[in-house]
Design a protein around this motif. Structure first.
Motif, mmCIF file in Angstrom:
data_model
loop_
_atom_site.group_PDB
_atom_site.id
_atom_site.type_symbol
_atom_site.label_atom_id
_atom_site.label_comp_id
_atom_site.label_asym_id
_atom_site.label_seq_id
_atom_site.Cartn_x
_atom_site.Cartn_y
_atom_site.Cartn_z
ATOM 1 N N GLU A 138 0.833 -1.209 0.000
ATOM 2 C CA GLU A 138 0.000 0.000 0.000
ATOM 3 C C GLU A 138 0.862 1.252 0.000
ATOM 4 O O GLU A 138 0.550 2.234 -0.690
ATOM 5 N N GLU A 139 1.954 1.247 0.771
ATOM 6 C CA GLU A 139 2.838 2.407 0.817
ATOM 7 C C GLU A 139 3.549 2.611 -0.512
ATOM 8 O O GLU A 139 3.711 3.746 -0.981
ATOM 9 N N ILE A 140 3.974 1.528 -1.133
ATOM 10 C CA ILE A 140 4.660 1.630 -2.422
ATOM 11 C C ILE A 140 3.706 2.181 -3.483
ATOM 12 O O ILE A 140 4.071 3.055 -4.279
ATOM 13 N N LEU A 141 2.475 1.680 -3.500
ATOM 14 C CA LEU A 141 1.506 2.155 -4.486
ATOM 15 C C LEU A 141 1.152 3.618 -4.230
ATOM 16 O O LEU A 141 1.037 4.408 -5.184
ATOM 17 N N ALA A 142 1.012 4.002 -2.963
ATOM 18 C CA ALA A 142 0.698 5.405 -2.645
ATOM 19 C C ALA A 142 1.832 6.319 -3.112
ATOM 20 O O ALA A 142 1.587 7.429 -3.614
ATOM 21 N N ARG A 143 3.077 5.867 -2.982
ATOM 22 C CA ARG A 143 4.231 6.637 -3.441
ATOM 23 C C ARG A 143 4.164 6.831 -4.960
ATOM 24 O O ARG A 143 4.391 7.931 -5.481
ATOM 25 N N ALA A 144 3.816 5.764 -5.651
ATOM 26 C CA ALA A 144 3.713 5.838 -7.110
ATOM 27 C C ALA A 144 2.565 6.756 -7.538
ATOM 28 O O ALA A 144 2.702 7.533 -8.494
ATOM 29 N N GLU A 145 1.451 6.685 -6.843
ATOM 30 C CA GLU A 145 0.301 7.526 -7.204
ATOM 31 C C GLU A 145 0.577 8.994 -6.924
ATOM 32 O O GLU A 145 0.121 9.880 -7.653
ATOM 33 N N ARG A 146 1.321 9.268 -5.865
ATOM 34 C CA ARG A 146 1.720 10.656 -5.619
ATOM 35 C C ARG A 146 2.564 11.165 -6.781
ATOM 36 O O ARG A 146 2.378 12.295 -7.261
ATOM 37 N N ALA A 147 3.487 10.324 -7.266
ATOM 38 C CA ALA A 147 4.317 10.710 -8.409
ATOM 39 C C ALA A 147 3.468 10.906 -9.657
ATOM 40 O O ALA A 147 3.689 11.849 -10.433
ATOM 41 N N ARG A 148 2.487 10.041 -9.866
ATOM 42 C CA ARG A 148 1.617 10.193 -11.033
ATOM 43 C C ARG A 148 0.880 11.537 -10.979
ATOM 44 O O ARG A 148 0.769 12.240 -11.978
ATOM 45 N N SER A 149 0.402 11.894 -9.793
ATOM 46 C CA SER A 149 -0.297 13.175 -9.630
ATOM 47 C C SER A 149 0.623 14.352 -9.916
ATOM 48 O O SER A 149 0.160 15.422 -10.325
#
Length: 392
Positions: A138-149
């Motif tokens: 979950e933390e890894i995906l949240a990090r990636a989604e922040r980058a996508r944003s």
């Protein structure tokens, strides 16, 4: 043109200036390889074993250096490799990203970078965000989604790291934070490099050893070693983990750190759109072969099923061309860009990129090719025993 006070003619000259301008410990952190540095040195030296086969007539008047990587159109086949905390200059990754944007190429940003992904994404619209396997899914995906944003167009997962930091000549001191004790320890080195201190004083800041991209934007960033400890405590990913992240991300997805053909095939199986043949710049397991030695075997294993890039040892435009002739779509540069940054800030990174761009164009001219896409192994003489792992 010859080197001047504001322009250097080679990456080697950029490195000489970096050594003169950085405190000894900062420079050592930049150039150090694991243990004896065998892999780090071989990354650079192996290119010299490859010979170019030039032509002398019917040479193209113009050359097309453009290509695409992970869906991004770039003006020439050199991207910025994600590298960690950049204390060589106050502007850090933001300046590198601006230089890359000015050169028409992509910026790889490390999750261990010193600048927030939002600031970097604001100055380069060809942003590729890199993450290690740190924390929970979950933390890894949240990090990636922040980058996508923040504008990231692709995700890079770096896997070539086993936490081996031993160096036969001693590891440079890296503080947990810049407290009074750390500053006192570095003071004699900094005093010998007044220009370095002046740059930071003009920026009204100190080198930031926080890692702002590892968690939510509003959270207090962990220190570099706090983040490193979290990384050490995270079980390494499985191929199933990587397939899961690839599916969740849904966009261009690179696995970085491939050296073996069997790993390259597994990367294809989990749906990677790109792989980087890399040994972490010689900072992973020492005695790993140079990246360029591993490239032909990886290319043979995956063909055109995935984009293959190379990371490690690029110092000249001819190095880039050699990698492309052996099957790479493009290359990534780490230390070369940081040498430029230390030598001249954003202008120094621009300088390095221009050296490489000119070198690629000149080498293509000598080979008689009007486009990168005309390159083939026939353009290069590869000595017996140079390439490895063609079947494994």
């Amino acid at each position: 043109m010859a080197s001047t006070r504001t322009w250097f003619e080679t990456v080697a000259e950029a490195q000489r200036r970096a050594r003169k301008r950085l405190p000894r410990g900062v420079y050592q952190a930049l150039v150090a390889g694991t243990e004896a540095g065998v892999t780090m040195n071989d990354n650079v030296d192996a290119f010299g074993e490859l010979k170019i086969r030039p032509r002398v007539a019917d040479l193209p008047a113009t050359r097309d250096l453009s290509t695409t990587v992970m869906g991004q159109q770039i003006s020439f086949p050199v991207l910025i490799s994600p590298t960690g905390v950049q204390a060589v200059h106050p502007d850090g990754e933001v300046a590198v990203a601006r230089a890359a944007a000015g050169a028409g190429t992509a910026m790889g940003l490390s999750s261990f970078a010193s600048k927030p992904v939002e600031e970097v994404g604001a100055v380069n619209d060809k942003l590729l965000f890199q993450t290690y396997w740190v924390g929970s899914r979950e933390e890894i995906l949240a990090r990636a989604e922040r980058a996508r944003s923040a504008g990231a167009k692709g995700l890079i997962v770096t896997l070539d790291w086993v936490f081996d930091s031993r160096r036969d000549w001693g590891s440079p001191f890296i503080p947990e934070k810049l407290d009074l004790r750390a500053m006192a320890r570095y003071a004699p080195q900094v005093a010998l490099r007044p220009g370095y201190l002046a740059r930071w004083l003009r920026s009204r800041s100190l080198p930031d050893l926080g890692v702002p991209n590892l968690g939510p934007r509003e959270a207090t960033p962990p220190t570099f070693f706090g983040a490193y400890g979290q990384w050490i405590g995270t079980p390494p990913p499985t191929w199933s983990d990587l397939a899961w992240l690839r599916e969740q991300w849904g966009g261009p997805f690179m696995i970085k750190g491939i050296t073996r053909p069997d790993d390259a095939r597994r990367a294809v199986d989990v749906g990677a759109s790109a792989i980087s043949v890399s040994n972490h710049g010689g900072n992973n397991l020492d005695s790993t072969p140079a990246s360029i030695r591993c490239l032909p075997g990886v290319v043979d294993a995956v063909g055109d099923q995935v984009e293959v890039l190379l990371d490690g040892g690029i110092r000249r435009g001819s190095d880039v061309v050699k990698a492309l002739a052996l099957g790479a779509r493009a290359v990534l540069i780490g230390r070369a860009a940081l040498f430029g940054m230390a030598a001249g800030g954003e202008r120094g990174v621009t300088n390095v990129l221009e050296i490489l761009r000119q070198g690629v164009s000149e080498t293509l001219l000598g080979l008689g090719h009007a486009s990168l896409h005309e390159l083939s192994p026939e353009d290069i003489l590869v000595p017996a025993g140079f390439a490895i792992d063609r079947k494994v």
